[in-house]
Design a protein around this motif. Structure first.
Motif, PDB file in Angstrom:
ATOM      1  N   PRO A   1      56.759  21.681  34.833  1.00 43.13           N
ATOM      2  CA  PRO A   1      57.955  20.819  34.806  1.00 43.13           C
ATOM      3  C   PRO A   1      58.177  20.150  33.452  1.00 43.13           C
ATOM      4  O   PRO A   1      59.310  19.839  33.089  1.00 43.13           O
ATOM      5  CB  PRO A   1      57.656  19.778  35.890  1.00 43.13           C
ATOM      6  N   ASP A   2      57.097  19.929  32.705  1.00 43.22           N
ATOM      7  CA  ASP A   2      57.200  19.280  31.393  1.00 43.22           C
ATOM      8  C   ASP A   2      57.058  20.295  30.258  1.00 43.22           C
ATOM      9  O   ASP A   2      56.858  19.903  29.102  1.00 43.22           O
ATOM     10  CB  ASP A   2      56.116  18.211  31.260  1.00 43.22           C
ATOM     11  N   GLY A   3      57.120  21.564  30.608  1.00 43.94           N
ATOM     12  CA  GLY A   3      56.870  22.598  29.604  1.00 43.94           C
ATOM     13  C   GLY A   3      55.426  23.050  29.659  1.00 43.94           C
ATOM     14  O   GLY A   3      55.127  24.235  29.763  1.00 43.94           O
ATOM     15  N   VAL A   4      54.495  22.082  29.605  1.00 44.35           N
ATOM     16  CA  VAL A   4      53.069  22.388  29.732  1.00 44.35           C
ATOM     17  C   VAL A   4      52.528  21.745  31.005  1.00 44.35           C
ATOM     18  O   VAL A   4      53.162  20.869  31.598  1.00 44.35           O
ATOM     19  CB  VAL A   4      52.267  21.867  28.518  1.00 44.35           C
ATOM     20  N   ARG A   5      51.368  22.216  31.426  1.00 40.52           N
ATOM     21  CA  ARG A   5      50.607  21.567  32.483  1.00 40.52           C
ATOM     22  C   ARG A   5      49.261  21.127  31.903  1.00 40.52           C
ATOM     23  O   ARG A   5      48.812  21.665  30.887  1.00 40.52           O
ATOM     24  CB  ARG A   5      50.343  22.513  33.662  1.00 40.52           C
ATOM     25  N   VAL A   6      48.615  20.185  32.566  1.00 44.78           N
ATOM     26  CA  VAL A   6      47.264  19.784  32.181  1.00 44.78           C
ATOM     27  C   VAL A   6      46.276  20.487  33.099  1.00 44.78           C
ATOM     28  O   VAL A   6      46.452  20.513  34.327  1.00 44.78           O
ATOM     29  CB  VAL A   6      47.081  18.252  32.280  1.00 44.78           C
ATOM     30  N   TRP A   7      45.261  21.054  32.500  1.00 46.55           N
ATOM     31  CA  TRP A   7      44.151  21.692  33.236  1.00 46.55           C
ATOM     32  C   TRP A   7      42.928  20.810  33.018  1.00 46.55           C
ATOM     33  O   TRP A   7      42.416  20.718  31.917  1.00 46.55           O
ATOM     34  CB  TRP A   7      43.919  23.103  32.688  1.00 46.55           C
ATOM     35  N   HIS A   8      42.477  20.129  34.079  1.00 50.20           N
ATOM     36  CA  HIS A   8      41.390  19.156  33.956  1.00 50.20           C
ATOM     37  C   HIS A   8      40.087  19.750  34.482  1.00 50.20           C
ATOM     38  O   HIS A   8      39.803  19.726  35.676  1.00 50.20           O
ATOM     39  CB  HIS A   8      41.729  17.870  34.707  1.00 50.20           C
ATOM     40  N   ALA A   9      39.277  20.279  33.569  1.00 45.95           N
ATOM     41  CA  ALA A   9      38.006  20.924  33.920  1.00 45.95           C
ATOM     42  C   ALA A   9      36.864  19.920  33.909  1.00 45.95           C
ATOM     43  O   ALA A   9      36.899  18.920  33.178  1.00 45.95           O
ATOM     44  CB  ALA A   9      37.711  22.047  32.934  1.00 45.95           C
ATOM     45  N   ARG A  10      35.849  20.202  34.720  1.00 55.05           N
ATOM     46  CA  ARG A  10      34.660  19.351  34.756  1.00 55.05           C
ATOM     47  C   ARG A  10      33.370  20.159  34.651  1.00 55.05           C
ATOM     48  O   ARG A  10      32.284  19.588  34.689  1.00 55.05           O
ATOM     49  CB  ARG A  10      34.660  18.513  36.038  1.00 55.05           C
ATOM     50  N   ARG A  11      33.503  21.480  34.524  1.00 57.77           N
ATOM     51  CA  ARG A  11      32.347  22.366  34.369  1.00 57.77           C
ATOM     52  C   ARG A  11      32.683  23.423  33.314  1.00 57.77           C
ATOM     53  O   ARG A  11      33.860  23.681  33.031  1.00 57.77           O
ATOM     54  CB  ARG A  11      32.002  23.082  35.686  1.00 57.77           C
ATOM     55  N   ASN A  12      31.621  24.066  32.785  1.00 57.57           N
ATOM     56  CA  ASN A  12      31.842  25.137  31.808  1.00 57.57           C
ATOM     57  C   ASN A  12      32.742  26.231  32.370  1.00 57.57           C
ATOM     58  O   ASN A  12      33.657  26.714  31.704  1.00 57.57           O
ATOM     59  CB  ASN A  12      30.500  25.750  31.393  1.00 57.57           C
ATOM     60  N   VAL A  13      32.462  26.666  33.597  1.00 57.34           N
ATOM     61  CA  VAL A  13      33.213  27.776  34.179  1.00 57.34           C
ATOM     62  C   VAL A  13      34.687  27.426  34.308  1.00 57.34           C
ATOM     63  O   VAL A  13      35.564  28.294  34.183  1.00 57.34           O
ATOM     64  CB  VAL A  13      32.609  28.184  35.546  1.00 57.34           C
ATOM     65  N   GLU A  14      34.974  26.141  34.495  1.00 54.64           N
ATOM     66  CA  GLU A  14      36.374  25.714  34.607  1.00 54.64           C
ATOM     67  C   GLU A  14      37.036  25.616  33.237  1.00 54.64           C
ATOM     68  O   GLU A  14      38.239  25.875  33.099  1.00 54.64           O
ATOM     69  CB  GLU A  14      36.436  24.397  35.374  1.00 54.64           C
ATOM     70  N   MET A  15      36.268  25.252  32.216  1.00 51.58           N
ATOM     71  CA  MET A  15      36.815  25.319  30.856  1.00 51.58           C
ATOM     72  C   MET A  15      37.137  26.763  30.493  1.00 51.58           C
ATOM     73  O   MET A  15      38.197  27.051  29.910  1.00 51.58           O
ATOM     74  CB  MET A  15      35.821  24.722  29.850  1.00 51.58           C
ATOM     75  N   ILE A  16      36.248  27.680  30.848  1.00 52.26           N
ATOM     76  CA  ILE A  16      36.471  29.102  30.578  1.00 52.26           C
ATOM     77  C   ILE A  16      37.719  29.578  31.322  1.00 52.26           C
ATOM     78  O   ILE A  16      38.557  30.307  30.769  1.00 52.26           O
ATOM     79  CB  ILE A  16      35.233  29.928  30.984  1.00 52.26           C
ATOM     80  N   GLY A  17      37.851  29.144  32.595  1.00 50.36           N
ATOM     81  CA  GLY A  17      39.029  29.522  33.368  1.00 50.36           C
ATOM     82  C   GLY A  17      40.314  29.030  32.725  1.00 50.36           C
ATOM     83  O   GLY A  17      41.312  29.761  32.664  1.00 50.36           O
ATOM     84  N   GLY A  18      40.302  27.800  32.227  1.00 45.44           N
ATOM     85  CA  GLY A  18      41.482  27.263  31.560  1.00 45.44           C
ATOM     86  C   GLY A  18      41.833  28.029  30.303  1.00 45.44           C
ATOM     87  O   GLY A  18      43.009  28.316  30.026  1.00 45.44           O
ATOM     88  N   LEU A  19      40.799  28.372  29.518  1.00 39.44           N
ATOM     89  CA  LEU A  19      41.038  29.140  28.290  1.00 39.44           C
ATOM     90  C   LEU A  19      41.594  30.522  28.617  1.00 39.44           C
ATOM     91  O   LEU A  19      42.488  31.024  27.917  1.00 39.44           O
ATOM     92  CB  LEU A  19      39.735  29.265  27.498  1.00 39.44           C
ATOM     93  N   ALA A  20      41.080  31.147  29.691  1.00 36.90           N
ATOM     94  CA  ALA A  20      41.577  32.468  30.081  1.00 36.90           C
ATOM     95  C   ALA A  20      43.035  32.392  30.520  1.00 36.90           C
ATOM     96  O   ALA A  20      43.860  33.244  30.143  1.00 36.90           O
ATOM     97  CB  ALA A  20      40.715  33.034  31.215  1.00 36.90           C
ATOM     98  N   LEU A  21      43.372  31.395  31.297  1.00 36.38           N
ATOM     99  CA  LEU A  21      44.761  31.240  31.738  1.00 36.38           C
ATOM    100  C   LEU A  21      45.689  30.984  30.552  1.00 36.38           C
ATOM    101  O   LEU A  21      46.806  31.504  30.495  1.00 36.38           O
ATOM    102  CB  LEU A  21      44.869  30.093  32.749  1.00 36.38           C
ATOM    103  N   LYS A  22      45.214  30.213  29.599  1.00 34.86           N
ATOM    104  CA  LYS A  22      46.044  29.855  28.448  1.00 34.86           C
ATOM    105  C   LYS A  22      46.230  31.028  27.494  1.00 34.86           C
ATOM    106  O   LYS A  22      47.347  31.316  27.053  1.00 34.86           O
ATOM    107  CB  LYS A  22      45.423  28.668  27.719  1.00 34.86           C
ATOM    108  N   HIS A  23      45.133  31.715  27.167  1.00 32.24           N
ATOM    109  CA  HIS A  23      45.198  32.719  26.103  1.00 32.24           C
ATOM    110  C   HIS A  23      45.378  34.148  26.612  1.00 32.24           C
ATOM    111  O   HIS A  23      45.924  34.989  25.892  1.00 32.24           O
ATOM    112  CB  HIS A  23      43.947  32.629  25.237  1.00 32.24           C
TER     113      HIS A  23
END
Length: 354
Positions: free
Chosen positions: A67-89
């Motif tokens: 809705p704002d152009g971007v969304r926030v991906w709030h990770a709390r573990r390594n695997v979730e940071m990796i997931g966010g990077l995969a979705l982004k890139h």
């Protein structure tokens, strides 16, 4: 399931772990409260029905823009940071990546690299922030003080849960492993149970496969000392049922040798239960020594046992600690304060220009 329209979601809080953990508990508690003020959804393989959520498959099919152009991906573990990077890139989703760190130890090279890719980093305490190599905003955890509150009739609640209506109940909850100090609790409680024949020790949590032998050794230890009938090893319960297991207690013990943050002391104190804890994680910031409980050095079993015995030997002190515990949590560690601080950071990330 409390499903959310993915097109309207501004913030996604992933929880990629199936088993109960402190991180899972944090997501489950925060997201419903945050959803009152911002469009947020959790996602993961197992999520309670009351939590606003989207399915894992929707991560790939959701619109590229939020809705704002971007969304926030709030990770709390390594695997979730990796997931966010995969979705982004790889999936080309427009995301601002955020990570909350609770660890109080040096990170691996991979973790350091992942953290450097984040747009914002949160530390759950000053101690945690000191281990990070990037700037971090300190936002300490909070607790839902409506969900975690004293029982109107503790004796009746005990009976409902198959526990003695009277007598002293002392609890230690969380994963059963040496890091969590479960063995320190067992050793400290042996003389306590021998000196207080109406006392019971409640140990609740899961032992994963590699810690099963450790759990069995603790049960064998209790049996060898003749206290197995009053040292109760209870099965893990869902997050939404945990409050009752604090409400039945007279005293909670957090005997960890190492901890990132550690929610259990504030959960107990919110229920009006005083806490004896080791000086690890954020415990020194949570427990007011001599006012809401007591603090001892980590891995000092004699000191832990002595502090428990001293508390039981002074009922007025235990009563004073209990009376001070909940007001302390309400003033300093409400989940509403944590939610508001995180939402302010989300809004900042959403407003940033590329």
């Amino acid at each position: 399931m409390t499903a959310v329209d993915i097109a309207k979601v501004r913030v996604i809080a992933p929880n990629f772990k199936r088993r109960l953990s402190g991180v899972t508990a944090t997501v489950v508690r925060l997201v419903p409260i945050q959803s009152r003020d911002i469009s947020i959804a959790a996602t993961g393989p197992v999520m309670p029905a009351h939590v606003p959520q989207i399915s894992l498959s929707q991560l790939l099919t959701m619109p590229r823009h939020g809705p704002d152009g971007v969304r926030v991906w709030h990770a709390r573990r390594n695997v979730e940071m990796i997931g966010g990077l995969a979705l982004k890139h790889l999936a080309r989703k427009r995301l601002r990546l955020m990570f909350t760190s609770a660890s109080q130890r040096s990170q691996s090279g991979l973790t350091k690299w992942l953290i450097r890719q984040m747009d914002a980093v949160v530390a759950t305490s000053d101690r945690t922030a000191a281990y990070l190599e990037v700037p971090a905003k300190v936002i300490m955890h909070g607790i839902d003080t409506q969900e975690y509150a004293p029982a109107p009739d503790r004796a009746a609640l005990r009976e409902t849960h198959g526990l003695p209506r009277s007598g002293i109940l002392i609890g230690c909850y969380g994963r059963i492993r040496a890091q969590k100090g479960t063995d320190a609790f067992v050793e400290a409680m042996v003389p306590v149970l021998k000196q207080h024949p109406t006392a019971h020790a409640l140990i609740m949590g899961r032992a994963t496969d590699k810690h099963r032998a450790f759990e069995h050794s603790l049960k064998d230890r209790a049996k060898a000392e003749g206290v197995e009938s009053r040292m109760l090893f209870l099965p893990e319960v869902p997050v939404e049922r945990m409050a009752d297991w604090y409400r039945v207690l007279d005293l909670y013990v957090a005997p960890q040798r190492w901890e990132g943050f550690g929610l259990t002391p504030i959960e107990a104190m919110a229920c009006g239960v005083p806490v004896i804890a080791t000086r690890v994680g954020a415990f020194e910031a949570l427990v007011v020594d001599g006012q809401t409980g007591a603090l001892v050095p980590p891995d000092d079993i004699p000191a832990l046992g002595a502090e428990i015995l001293a508390a039981l030997a002074a009922p007025p002190t235990l009563t004073q600690w209990a009376a001070a515990a909940r007001p302390h949590i309400i003033e300093h560690f409400s989940i509403e304060r944590e939610a508001a601080d995180l939402i302010a950071l989300y809004r900042d990330l959403l407003a940033r220009k590329d």
